[in-house]
Design an enzyme around this catalytic site. Sequence first.
Site, PDB file in Angstrom:
ATOM      1  N   LYS A  30      -3.875  -0.019   7.190  1.00  0.00           N
ATOM      2  CA  LYS A  30      -4.540  -0.460   8.417  1.00  0.00           C
ATOM      3  C   LYS A  30      -4.877  -1.942   8.401  1.00  0.00           C
ATOM      4  O   LYS A  30      -4.743  -2.617   9.410  1.00  0.00           O
ATOM      5  CB  LYS A  30      -5.835   0.332   8.642  1.00  0.00           C
ATOM      6  N   ARG A 105     -16.096   5.162  12.499  1.00  0.00           N
ATOM      7  CA  ARG A 105     -15.769   5.998  11.348  1.00  0.00           C
ATOM      8  C   ARG A 105     -16.127   7.464  11.614  1.00  0.00           C
ATOM      9  O   ARG A 105     -15.709   8.344  10.891  1.00  0.00           O
ATOM     10  CB  ARG A 105     -16.527   5.471  10.134  1.00  0.00           C
ATOM     11  N   ARG A 144      -0.815   2.215  -7.169  1.00  0.00           N
ATOM     12  CA  ARG A 144      -1.026   0.798  -6.905  1.00  0.00           C
ATOM     13  C   ARG A 144      -1.481   0.044  -8.149  1.00  0.00           C
ATOM     14  O   ARG A 144      -2.400   0.450  -8.849  1.00  0.00           O
ATOM     15  CB  ARG A 144      -2.070   0.665  -5.803  1.00  0.00           C
ATOM     16  N   ARG A 177      -7.108  -0.837  -9.346  1.00  0.00           N
ATOM     17  CA  ARG A 177      -8.436  -0.926  -8.745  1.00  0.00           C
ATOM     18  C   ARG A 177      -9.235   0.313  -9.078  1.00  0.00           C
ATOM     19  O   ARG A 177      -8.683   1.395  -9.109  1.00  0.00           O
ATOM     20  CB  ARG A 177      -8.299  -0.988  -7.218  1.00  0.00           C
ATOM     21  N   ARG A 188     -12.095   9.825  -1.075  1.00  0.00           N
ATOM     22  CA  ARG A 188     -11.842   9.021   0.136  1.00  0.00           C
ATOM     23  C   ARG A 188     -11.008   9.801   1.139  1.00  0.00           C
ATOM     24  O   ARG A 188     -11.223   9.715   2.342  1.00  0.00           O
ATOM     25  CB  ARG A 188     -11.141   7.715  -0.226  1.00  0.00           C
TER      26      ARG A 188
END
Length: 232
Positions: A30, A105, A144, A177, A188
């Site tokens: 996004k 949200r 990632r 991360r 999440r």
Amino acid sequence: MDGAPLPEGPPRAFARVHALVLLGPPGAGKGTQSRQISRKFGIPEISTGVILRQAVREKSPLGLRAQVVMDAGHLVPDELVCSIVEDRISKPDCDRGFILDGFPRNTAQARFLDALLRRRKLGSALAVSVNVASDSLRKRLSGRQTCPQCGTIYNVYLHPSQKEGICDRDGAALTQRRDDSEESIRSRLSEFESLTRPVIEYYRQADLLREVDGNGSPEAVTTQLFSVLKDL
Ligand SMILES: [Zn+2]
């Protein structure tokens, strides 16, 4: 700048649609996409996460309040996030429209945005949902890796470095991360399902929802977004 074309000005639809809302699960890209839209249409990109982090860094009254809540391990309350948005969109650069990333949200925030736009006699919101299959999200997030030296982002599954765990450019050891650990990814994604999925349904019922297939390359997703916005 990197030779991006000059902004063309907002599409005609922005006379009617004032707020573009980009929705999608974590890992859907996004941030990247809202930057593309912001550039193309010359409208500001408003990320509540960025504003909050900045406020915390600057220790502004807002930042201090947010810090207390986050230190206690809670989500920043709607009332605080909504006042950030209200404050931000009253700046003159939002006169011709804006794009929101990370807001609304939940449905309470979506209702707040509707009421705010009405109160200010602005156009409506239009939501675009970037749909990505959950298997592919997991790969994107858990694979990632970032180079701490030059910032290059790799992905073990999708575009790995030539030598495992080593940056192609400078040979630094790649890191992950903390956000991208399996456990954090699960939480999440489940937060997205329980809070944000209903927001998508909220806009669908109001006939203010467009959808794009987010499974392809970032460039392919951008192309679809531009075409959805042109068709308004
Ligand atoms: Zn590097």
